[in-house]
Scaffold this active site. Structure first.
Site, PDB file in Angstrom:
ATOM      1  N   TYR A 134      -1.663  -1.306  10.644  1.00  0.00           N
ATOM      2  CA  TYR A 134      -1.864  -1.456   9.410  1.00  0.00           C
ATOM      3  C   TYR A 134      -0.668  -1.180   8.557  1.00  0.00           C
ATOM      4  O   TYR A 134      -0.108  -1.748   7.632  1.00  0.00           O
ATOM      5  CB  TYR A 134      -2.822  -0.714   8.652  1.00  0.00           C
ATOM      6  CG  TYR A 134      -3.184  -1.369   7.144  1.00  0.00           C
ATOM      7  CD1 TYR A 134      -3.871  -2.315   6.973  1.00  0.00           C
ATOM      8  CD2 TYR A 134      -3.038  -0.045   6.129  1.00  0.00           C
ATOM      9  CE1 TYR A 134      -4.075  -2.435   5.584  1.00  0.00           C
ATOM     10  CE2 TYR A 134      -3.364  -0.350   4.855  1.00  0.00           C
ATOM     11  CZ  TYR A 134      -3.864  -1.586   4.453  1.00  0.00           C
ATOM     12  OH  TYR A 134      -4.056  -1.821   3.231  1.00  0.00           O
ATOM     13  N   SER A 159       0.897  -1.271   0.022  1.00  0.00           N
ATOM     14  CA  SER A 159      -0.016  -0.017   0.050  1.00  0.00           C
ATOM     15  C   SER A 159       0.723   1.010   0.116  1.00  0.00           C
ATOM     16  O   SER A 159       2.113   1.065   0.077  1.00  0.00           O
ATOM     17  CB  SER A 159      -0.906  -0.011   1.281  1.00  0.00           C
ATOM     18  OG  SER A 159      -1.431   1.158   1.355  1.00  0.00           O
TER      19      SER A 159
END
Length: 269
Positions: A155, A142
């Site tokens: 995350y 990401s």
């Protein structure tokens, strides 16, 4: 990589980016797709759509954190369907909360799914790819694997780890003719992120845009695919003026004004 006629395995294939990637691979005339996710019904729906495109679809309802079950399923799939040429590690979960309010159970789920699950299935397939002396592995990280953000601490940590894992694996497996690359999309409009509070000024991408970027990256043999102009801008800003990007992220983060002021005071202390 020429996808036509190849067999690919996609984790997280029942929804979001994984689903879009699976469909894009079918449109590129992949011979067979092995679809991995926990929800059998959702996998069956994706498989039906893929088979309409002329690609064979095999569903593997698996929880990647259950290592023994995954090991057995991959061994059987390799035996029954032959070599896997392309592995797409897309399965992942995200929990958004201020770190001081985070729950250990949520942290453990992110670590187990995003890292341990990906590590386990990659190890199983990479070992088999070595025997055939070819293969491609794609690890979906990401933008938060390059730029960490408030309210997404764990995350971000897992996505940073995926970037490092990918870089290390690329060097180790190169001599076996196995390519390893990273896919780093920015915020993407999926059902997973719709439950999150979005950062200000961020324009979400579509899953199709991410999938198309991957197909292009595979064809161009890119080692790392950063998706979207916002991602390129954020990474550039982080290199040139990290202090500025940190301030922008703090202002844009979905934090109550009081808490934002508190974190700003902590940074000055």
């Amino acid at each position: 990589m020429d996808i036509q006629g190849k067999t690919a395995l996609v984790t997280g294939a029942s929804r979001g980016i994984g689903r879009a990637i699976a469909i894009s691979l079918a449109k590129q005339k992949a011979k067979r797709l092995l679809l991995v996710a926990r929800n059998r019904q959702s996998l069956a729906e994706v498989a039906a759509e893929i088979e309409e495109l002329g690609t064979e679809a095999v569903i593997l309802p698996l929880d990647l954190t259950q290592i023994v079950e995954v090991n057995i399923a991959i061994a059987q799939a390799w035996r029954d369907y032959g070599a896997i040429h392309l592995l797409i590690n897309c399965a992942g979960v995200a929990h958004q909360t201020a770190f001081l309010e985070s729950k250990l159970s949520d942290v453990q789920e992110e670590l187990e799914t995003n890292l341990i699950g990906m590590y386990s299935i990659t190890r199983l397939i990479a070992r088999r790819m070595v025997t055939q002396h070819q293969g491609v592995i794609v690890n979906v990280s990401s933008l938060m694997g390059k730029v960490a953000a408030p309210t997404m601490a764990t995350y971000s940590a897992t996505k940073f780890a995926i970037v490092g894992f990918t870089q290390a694996l690329r060097g180790e497996l190169a001599s076996h003719n196995i390519r390893v690359l990273g896919l780093l999309p920015s915020l993407t409009d999926t059902d997973m992120v719709r439950d999150l509070k979005w950062f200000r000024w961020i324009q979400p991408m579509t899953t199709e845009q991410v999938a198309n970027a991957l197909i292009t990256g595979l064809q161009q043999e890119s080692p790392e695919i950063l998706v979207g102009w916002q991602s390129h801008l954020a990474v550039w800003c982080n290199r040139i003026a990290p202090w500025l990007l940190e301030k922008i992220l703090l202002i844009s983060a979905p934090l109550p004004p009081v808490r934002r002021k508190y974190y700003q005071q902590l940074r000055k202390a």
